[in-house]
Motif scaffolding. Structure first.
Motif, PDB file in Angstrom:
ATOM      1  N   LEU A  60     -24.850  -2.372   4.494  1.00 27.91           N
ATOM      2  CA  LEU A  60     -25.595  -1.876   3.358  1.00 27.91           C
ATOM      3  C   LEU A  60     -25.812  -3.023   2.377  1.00 27.91           C
ATOM      4  O   LEU A  60     -24.861  -3.707   1.986  1.00 27.91           O
ATOM      5  N   PRO A  61     -27.052  -3.288   1.974  1.00 23.17           N
ATOM      6  CA  PRO A  61     -27.293  -4.400   1.062  1.00 23.17           C
ATOM      7  C   PRO A  61     -26.685  -4.136  -0.315  1.00 23.17           C
ATOM      8  O   PRO A  61     -26.732  -3.022  -0.830  1.00 23.17           O
ATOM      9  N   GLY A  62     -26.094  -5.153  -0.892  1.00 18.80           N
ATOM     10  CA  GLY A  62     -25.509  -5.051  -2.227  1.00 18.80           C
ATOM     11  C   GLY A  62     -24.146  -4.395  -2.273  1.00 18.80           C
ATOM     12  O   GLY A  62     -23.597  -4.180  -3.348  1.00 18.80           O
ATOM     13  N   TYR A  63     -23.589  -4.092  -1.129  1.00 23.07           N
ATOM     14  CA  TYR A  63     -22.282  -3.426  -1.116  1.00 23.07           C
ATOM     15  C   TYR A  63     -21.188  -4.446  -1.391  1.00 23.07           C
ATOM     16  O   TYR A  63     -21.169  -5.526  -0.818  1.00 23.07           O
ATOM     17  N   GLN A  64     -20.271  -4.109  -2.289  1.00 19.35           N
ATOM     18  CA  GLN A  64     -19.132  -4.976  -2.571  1.00 19.35           C
ATOM     19  C   GLN A  64     -17.896  -4.351  -1.948  1.00 19.35           C
ATOM     20  O   GLN A  64     -17.630  -3.170  -2.120  1.00 19.35           O
ATOM     21  N   ARG A  65     -17.167  -5.167  -1.233  1.00 23.13           N
ATOM     22  CA  ARG A  65     -15.973  -4.698  -0.536  1.00 23.13           C
ATOM     23  C   ARG A  65     -14.881  -4.351  -1.545  1.00 23.13           C
ATOM     24  O   ARG A  65     -14.637  -5.084  -2.495  1.00 23.13           O
ATOM     25  N   THR A  66     -14.217  -3.242  -1.329  1.00 21.20           N
ATOM     26  CA  THR A  66     -13.120  -2.821  -2.197  1.00 21.20           C
ATOM     27  C   THR A  66     -11.885  -3.641  -1.865  1.00 21.20           C
ATOM     28  O   THR A  66     -11.546  -3.812  -0.696  1.00 21.20           O
ATOM     29  N   PRO A  67     -11.187  -4.159  -2.877  1.00 23.20           N
ATOM     30  CA  PRO A  67      -9.993  -4.957  -2.581  1.00 23.20           C
ATOM     31  C   PRO A  67      -8.883  -4.086  -1.974  1.00 23.20           C
ATOM     32  O   PRO A  67      -8.758  -2.909  -2.288  1.00 23.20           O
ATOM     33  N   TYR A  68      -8.119  -4.714  -1.109  1.00 24.73           N
ATOM     34  CA  TYR A  68      -7.023  -3.995  -0.475  1.00 24.73           C
ATOM     35  C   TYR A  68      -5.928  -3.740  -1.491  1.00 24.73           C
ATOM     36  O   TYR A  68      -5.728  -4.481  -2.430  1.00 24.73           O
ATOM     37  N   GLY A  69      -5.199  -2.677  -1.282  1.00 19.60           N
ATOM     38  CA  GLY A  69      -4.159  -2.297  -2.233  1.00 19.60           C
ATOM     39  C   GLY A  69      -2.855  -1.962  -1.558  1.00 19.60           C
ATOM     40  O   GLY A  69      -2.353  -2.687  -0.703  1.00 19.60           O
ATOM     41  N   PHE A  70      -2.336  -0.809  -1.924  1.00 20.85           N
ATOM     42  CA  PHE A  70      -1.012  -0.387  -1.491  1.00 20.85           C
ATOM     43  C   PHE A  70      -0.940  -0.145   0.011  1.00 20.85           C
ATOM     44  O   PHE A  70       0.123  -0.300   0.625  1.00 20.85           O
ATOM     45  N   GLU A  71      -2.079   0.223   0.631  1.00 21.78           N
ATOM     46  CA  GLU A  71      -2.055   0.526   2.066  1.00 21.78           C
ATOM     47  C   GLU A  71      -1.703  -0.696   2.902  1.00 21.78           C
ATOM     48  O   GLU A  71      -1.024  -0.582   3.923  1.00 21.78           O
ATOM     49  N   VAL A  72      -2.112  -1.878   2.487  1.00 15.66           N
ATOM     50  CA  VAL A  72      -1.799  -3.087   3.246  1.00 15.66           C
ATOM     51  C   VAL A  72      -0.319  -3.439   3.100  1.00 15.66           C
ATOM     52  O   VAL A  72       0.335  -3.843   4.067  1.00 15.66           O
ATOM     53  N   ARG A  73       0.209  -3.235   1.891  1.00 13.76           N
ATOM     54  CA  ARG A  73       1.644  -3.480   1.708  1.00 13.76           C
ATOM     55  C   ARG A  73       2.474  -2.517   2.555  1.00 13.76           C
ATOM     56  O   ARG A  73       3.492  -2.900   3.139  1.00 13.76           O
ATOM     57  N   LEU A  74       2.035  -1.247   2.619  1.00 14.62           N
ATOM     58  CA  LEU A  74       2.743  -0.272   3.455  1.00 14.62           C
ATOM     59  C   LEU A  74       2.660  -0.650   4.937  1.00 14.62           C
ATOM     60  O   LEU A  74       3.646  -0.525   5.669  1.00 14.62           O
ATOM     61  N   LEU A  75       1.478  -1.085   5.378  1.00 18.06           N
ATOM     62  CA  LEU A  75       1.332  -1.475   6.782  1.00 18.06           C
ATOM     63  C   LEU A  75       2.222  -2.655   7.128  1.00 18.06           C
ATOM     64  O   LEU A  75       2.761  -2.730   8.236  1.00 18.06           O
ATOM     65  N   ARG A  76       2.380  -3.584   6.202  1.00 18.24           N
ATOM     66  CA  ARG A  76       3.249  -4.739   6.460  1.00 18.24           C
ATOM     67  C   ARG A  76       4.725  -4.352   6.481  1.00 18.24           C
ATOM     68  O   ARG A  76       5.538  -5.052   7.080  1.00 18.24           O
ATOM     69  N   MET A  77       5.081  -3.237   5.826  1.00 21.80           N
ATOM     70  CA  MET A  77       6.468  -2.776   5.826  1.00 21.80           C
ATOM     71  C   MET A  77       6.818  -1.956   7.067  1.00 21.80           C
ATOM     72  O   MET A  77       7.996  -1.764   7.364  1.00 21.80           O
ATOM     73  N   MET A  78       5.832  -1.469   7.804  1.00 18.84           N
ATOM     74  CA  MET A  78       6.086  -0.552   8.916  1.00 18.84           C
ATOM     75  C   MET A  78       6.990  -1.123  10.009  1.00 18.84           C
ATOM     76  O   MET A  78       7.866  -0.412  10.493  1.00 18.84           O
ATOM     77  N   PRO A  79       6.846  -2.394  10.434  1.00 19.37           N
ATOM     78  CA  PRO A  79       7.795  -2.888  11.448  1.00 19.37           C
ATOM     79  C   PRO A  79       9.248  -2.841  10.971  1.00 19.37           C
ATOM     80  O   PRO A  79      10.152  -2.477  11.729  1.00 19.37           O
ATOM     81  N   SER A  80       9.489  -3.153   9.697  1.00 22.61           N
ATOM     82  CA  SER A  80      10.859  -3.090   9.164  1.00 22.61           C
ATOM     83  C   SER A  80      11.360  -1.658   9.109  1.00 22.61           C
ATOM     84  O   SER A  80      12.524  -1.393   9.407  1.00 22.61           O
ATOM     85  N   VAL A  81      10.472  -0.746   8.727  1.00 22.83           N
ATOM     86  CA  VAL A  81      10.864   0.666   8.644  1.00 22.83           C
ATOM     87  C   VAL A  81      11.193   1.197  10.035  1.00 22.83           C
ATOM     88  O   VAL A  81      12.179   1.925  10.216  1.00 22.83           O
TER      89      VAL A  81
END
Length: 110
Positions: free
Chosen positions: A7-28
């Protein structure tokens, strides 16, 4: 036909808490196995009162509870991971959908 036309002019939303949670999943997931296993091992030291049959029954019951806890933790962690992946994908770039001409869109049949 370009299937992945952004889509032209679309700005990507910055990543937030979901990426931090995904990085914690192997430890969990690792902790979800290691902690119940350690507690089950500790139960063999704690449950030493009674007859041999009573001790074996108590240890086996406790092992089943710890196995259920480990399965519960894995199920919960995988459910959270699926939710994080869905949010991560939704924050990705927007794509233009091809228009589909409907023959009766301007003049619906009565």
């Amino acid at each position: 036909m370009n299937w992945l036309k952004k889509l032209p002019g679309y700005q990507r939303t910055p990543y937030g808490f979901e990426v931090r949670l995904l990085r914690m999943m192997p430890s969990v997931l690792l902790a979800g196995v290691a902690l119940p296993a350690a507690v089950a091992g500790l139960a063999r030291v704690v449950f030493n009162q009674g007859t041999v049959d009573e001790i074996a029954h108590n240890i086996q019951t406790f092992d089943f509870v710890m196995l259920g806890l480990a399965i519960f933790i894995w199920t919960a962690a995988l459910t959270v991971a699926i939710g994080c992946i869905i949010v991560w994908l939704m924050k990705g770039p927007a794509y233009v959908a091809d228009a589909y001409e409907v023959s009766h869109s301007d003049k619906p049949k009565s």
